[in-house]
Motif scaffolding. Sequence first.
Motif, PDB file in Angstrom:
ATOM      1  N   HIS A  65       0.827  -1.204   0.000  1.00 54.16           N
ATOM      2  CA  HIS A  65       0.000   0.000   0.000  1.00 54.16           C
ATOM      3  C   HIS A  65       0.868   1.263   0.000  1.00 54.16           C
ATOM      4  CE1 HIS A  65      -3.295   2.720   0.739  1.00 54.16           C
ATOM      5  NE2 HIS A  65      -2.623   3.202   1.765  1.00 54.16           N
ATOM      6  N   ARG A  66       1.893   1.280   0.824  1.00 56.90           N
ATOM      7  CA  ARG A  66       2.790   2.447   0.875  1.00 56.90           C
ATOM      8  C   ARG A  66       3.509   2.633  -0.452  1.00 56.90           C
ATOM      9  NH1 ARG A  66       7.329   3.218   5.419  1.00 56.90           N
ATOM     10  NH2 ARG A  66       8.284   5.079   4.570  1.00 56.90           N
ATOM     11  N   MET A  67       3.865   1.512  -1.101  1.00 54.53           N
ATOM     12  CA  MET A  67       4.501   1.591  -2.414  1.00 54.53           C
ATOM     13  C   MET A  67       3.546   2.221  -3.428  1.00 54.53           C
ATOM     14  SD  MET A  67       7.558   0.294  -2.373  1.00 54.53           S
ATOM     15  CE  MET A  67       7.750   0.006  -4.114  1.00 54.53           C
ATOM     16  N   MET A  68       2.279   1.868  -3.359  1.00 54.50           N
ATOM     17  CA  MET A  68       1.292   2.425  -4.275  1.00 54.50           C
ATOM     18  C   MET A  68       1.182   3.939  -4.075  1.00 54.50           C
ATOM     19  SD  MET A  68      -1.497  -0.645  -4.041  1.00 54.50           S
ATOM     20  CE  MET A  68      -2.832   0.276  -4.738  1.00 54.50           C
ATOM     21  N   VAL A  69       1.282   4.395  -2.838  1.00 53.03           N
ATOM     22  CA  VAL A  69       1.235   5.824  -2.554  1.00 53.03           C
ATOM     23  C   VAL A  69       2.479   6.505  -3.117  1.00 53.03           C
ATOM     24  CG1 VAL A  69       1.262   7.553  -0.697  1.00 53.03           C
ATOM     25  CG2 VAL A  69      -0.251   5.564  -0.542  1.00 53.03           C
ATOM     26  N   TRP A  70       3.665   5.912  -2.890  1.00 55.20           N
ATOM     27  CA  TRP A  70       4.911   6.485  -3.420  1.00 55.20           C
ATOM     28  C   TRP A  70       4.858   6.588  -4.940  1.00 55.20           C
ATOM     29  CZ3 TRP A  70       8.872   3.123  -0.341  1.00 55.20           C
ATOM     30  CH2 TRP A  70       9.119   3.720   0.893  1.00 55.20           C
ATOM     31  N   HIS A  71       4.350   5.550  -5.549  1.00 56.59           N
ATOM     32  CA  HIS A  71       4.321   5.506  -7.013  1.00 56.59           C
ATOM     33  C   HIS A  71       3.093   6.208  -7.589  1.00 56.59           C
ATOM     34  CE1 HIS A  71       7.785   2.846  -7.796  1.00 56.59           C
ATOM     35  NE2 HIS A  71       7.533   2.413  -6.578  1.00 56.59           N
ATOM     36  N   MET A  72       2.267   6.794  -6.710  1.00 60.92           N
ATOM     37  CA  MET A  72       1.074   7.544  -7.109  1.00 60.92           C
ATOM     38  C   MET A  72       0.143   6.709  -7.983  1.00 60.92           C
ATOM     39  SD  MET A  72       2.818  11.253  -7.787  1.00 60.92           S
ATOM     40  CE  MET A  72       4.154  10.609  -8.769  1.00 60.92           C
ATOM     41  N   HIS A  73      -0.230   5.553  -7.477  1.00 57.22           N
ATOM     42  CA  HIS A  73      -1.103   4.637  -8.202  1.00 57.22           C
ATOM     43  C   HIS A  73      -2.508   4.673  -7.652  1.00 57.22           C
ATOM     44  CE1 HIS A  73       1.890   1.756 -10.165  1.00 57.22           C
ATOM     45  NE2 HIS A  73       2.489   2.870  -9.903  1.00 57.22           N
ATOM     46  N   PRO A  74      -3.475   4.507  -8.530  1.00 55.07           N
ATOM     47  CA  PRO A  74      -4.820   4.269  -8.011  1.00 55.07           C
ATOM     48  C   PRO A  74      -4.853   2.881  -7.378  1.00 55.07           C
ATOM     49  CG  PRO A  74      -4.795   4.147 -10.406  1.00 55.07           C
ATOM     50  CD  PRO A  74      -3.419   4.559  -9.972  1.00 55.07           C
ATOM     51  N   TYR A  75      -5.819   2.661  -6.509  1.00 58.20           N
ATOM     52  CA  TYR A  75      -5.918   1.374  -5.826  1.00 58.20           C
ATOM     53  C   TYR A  75      -5.978   0.228  -6.829  1.00 58.20           C
ATOM     54  CZ  TYR A  75      -7.375  -2.337  -2.762  1.00 58.20           C
ATOM     55  OH  TYR A  75      -7.421  -3.518  -2.083  1.00 58.20           O
ATOM     56  N   GLY A  76      -5.206  -0.820  -6.578  1.00 59.92           N
ATOM     57  CA  GLY A  76      -5.234  -2.018  -7.413  1.00 59.92           C
ATOM     58  C   GLY A  76      -4.172  -2.046  -8.499  1.00 59.92           C
ATOM     59  N   VAL A  77      -3.481  -0.930  -8.747  1.00 64.79           N
ATOM     60  CA  VAL A  77      -2.431  -0.906  -9.764  1.00 64.79           C
ATOM     61  C   VAL A  77      -1.120  -1.246  -9.080  1.00 64.79           C
ATOM     62  CG1 VAL A  77      -1.200   0.530 -11.429  1.00 64.79           C
ATOM     63  CG2 VAL A  77      -3.665   0.780 -11.147  1.00 64.79           C
ATOM     64  N   GLU A  78      -0.416  -2.214  -9.611  1.00 61.49           N
ATOM     65  CA  GLU A  78       0.815  -2.681  -8.991  1.00 61.49           C
ATOM     66  C   GLU A  78       1.908  -1.619  -9.023  1.00 61.49           C
ATOM     67  OE1 GLU A  78       1.470  -5.466  -7.235  1.00 61.49           O
ATOM     68  OE2 GLU A  78      -0.682  -5.764  -7.427  1.00 61.49           O
ATOM     69  N   PRO A  79       2.671  -1.479  -7.935  1.00 56.89           N
ATOM     70  CA  PRO A  79       3.761  -0.499  -7.895  1.00 56.89           C
ATOM     71  C   PRO A  79       4.783  -0.687  -9.019  1.00 56.89           C
ATOM     72  CG  PRO A  79       3.328  -1.344  -5.701  1.00 56.89           C
ATOM     73  CD  PRO A  79       2.492  -2.153  -6.659  1.00 56.89           C
ATOM     74  N   ALA A  80       5.010  -1.919  -9.437  1.00 53.60           N
ATOM     75  CA  ALA A  80       6.027  -2.185 -10.451  1.00 53.60           C
ATOM     76  C   ALA A  80       5.711  -1.547 -11.799  1.00 53.60           C
ATOM     77  CB  ALA A  80       6.204  -3.691 -10.628  1.00 53.60           C
ATOM     78  N   SER A  81       4.475  -1.158 -12.034  1.00 56.67           N
ATOM     79  CA  SER A  81       4.120  -0.613 -13.341  1.00 56.67           C
ATOM     80  C   SER A  81       4.680   0.785 -13.572  1.00 56.67           C
ATOM     81  CB  SER A  81       2.611  -0.633 -13.546  1.00 56.67           C
ATOM     82  OG  SER A  81       1.983   0.224 -12.645  1.00 56.67           O
ATOM     83  N   ARG A  82       5.198   1.438 -12.526  1.00 55.42           N
ATOM     84  CA  ARG A  82       5.817   2.761 -12.699  1.00 55.42           C
ATOM     85  C   ARG A  82       7.299   2.734 -12.372  1.00 55.42           C
ATOM     86  NH1 ARG A  82       2.918   7.861 -10.968  1.00 55.42           N
ATOM     87  NH2 ARG A  82       4.654   8.656 -12.152  1.00 55.42           N
ATOM     88  N   MET A  83       7.861   1.568 -12.143  1.00 58.49           N
ATOM     89  CA  MET A  83       9.288   1.456 -11.841  1.00 58.49           C
ATOM     90  C   MET A  83      10.099   1.510 -13.122  1.00 58.49           C
ATOM     91  SD  MET A  83       9.423  -1.633  -9.069  1.00 58.49           S
ATOM     92  CE  MET A  83       8.527  -1.560  -7.539  1.00 58.49           C
ATOM     93  N   GLY A  84      11.313   2.050 -12.996  1.00 62.27           N
ATOM     94  CA  GLY A  84      12.258   2.037 -14.099  1.00 62.27           C
ATOM     95  C   GLY A  84      13.029   0.723 -14.106  1.00 62.27           C
ATOM     96  N   SER A  85      13.884   0.547 -15.095  1.00 61.18           N
ATOM     97  CA  SER A  85      14.609  -0.723 -15.225  1.00 61.18           C
ATOM     98  C   SER A  85      15.521  -0.992 -14.032  1.00 61.18           C
ATOM     99  CB  SER A  85      15.397  -0.758 -16.536  1.00 61.18           C
ATOM    100  OG  SER A  85      16.336   0.296 -16.591  1.00 61.18           O
ATOM    101  N   ALA A  86      16.155   0.043 -13.481  1.00 62.47           N
ATOM    102  CA  ALA A  86      17.052  -0.168 -12.332  1.00 62.47           C
ATOM    103  C   ALA A  86      16.270  -0.673 -11.121  1.00 62.47           C
ATOM    104  CB  ALA A  86      17.790   1.122 -11.995  1.00 62.47           C
ATOM    105  N   GLU A  87      15.136  -0.038 -10.840  1.00 61.31           N
ATOM    106  CA  GLU A  87      14.326  -0.443  -9.698  1.00 61.31           C
ATOM    107  C   GLU A  87      13.716  -1.822  -9.911  1.00 61.31           C
ATOM    108  OE1 GLU A  87      10.830   1.461  -6.837  1.00 61.31           O
ATOM    109  OE2 GLU A  87      11.380   2.488  -8.683  1.00 61.31           O
ATOM    110  N   LEU A  88      13.275  -2.100 -11.123  1.00 58.09           N
ATOM    111  CA  LEU A  88      12.753  -3.440 -11.427  1.00 58.09           C
ATOM    112  C   LEU A  88      13.844  -4.487 -11.241  1.00 58.09           C
ATOM    113  CD1 LEU A  88      10.587  -2.553 -14.537  1.00 58.09           C
ATOM    114  CD2 LEU A  88       9.728  -3.564 -12.424  1.00 58.09           C
TER     115      LEU A  88
END
Length: 187
Positions: A65-88
Motif C-alpha cells: 500500500h505504501r509503495m502504491m502511494v509512493w508511485h502515485m497509483h490508483p488502488y489495485g495498480v501494482e507499484p512495479a508498473s511505474r518502476m524504471g529498469s534499475a528499480e525493477l
Amino acid sequence: MAALGAENLEAQEEWQLRVEYRQQLERFDGELHQLVAYRGIVTEQQHLALTNANYAGLYDDATRHRMMVWHMHPYGVEPASRMGSAELGINIFQRTQAALRIRQRNIRGEREILFAAEDVGVEIRATLERMGSPMPEDLPRYTQLVPGEWMPADHPSRIDWDAPAESAGADDSSPDVTFIEIIAPDA
C-alpha cells in the motif's frame, strides 16, 4: 537534432527494458509464491504478507500500500508498473535471492519465510548504500506500463472471459461430451 534523437532513443531503450524486466519480475515473483505455497504460505492474506515482506526489506519497511502511494497509483495498480529498469532489476534480484535462500535453507513456516524475504531485501538495501547507489524509493518514476504492454499474450489477465467461445470446425477431432442430468428424488 542529434541530441533530441539520442534522447528519444534512450527513452525507447528504457521502455523496452522496463517491459522486459516487468515480465521477469512477474515470473520470478510468481515462482517465489509457488515455492512457498508448499512451505506454509497458503492463504491470500499470507501471500499479501509475503509481498509486503519483499517490499519491506528493500524500501525501509514499506508495504504494498505504501509503495502504491509512493508511485502515485490508483488502488489495485501494482507499484512495479511505474518502476524504471534499475528499480525493477533490484526487485527481481530480491525475489530470486529470497527464493534461493528459502530453498537452500529449507525454510518452512509463515513467520520464517516472511523474515527471510525481508532480510534479503535489507541486505540488498545495505549493499546499495555501501555502493553509494540511490535507494529504490529515490529512483525516478516513469509513466505507467499498462498490462497490454508487458503481459505476454497468454497471461490470464489478458483473456477476454466474456468473448464468445470459438465454434468448433468440421475438422474438429475432439470427442463429444454427453451431459446427464441427475434429478434428486422427492423427499
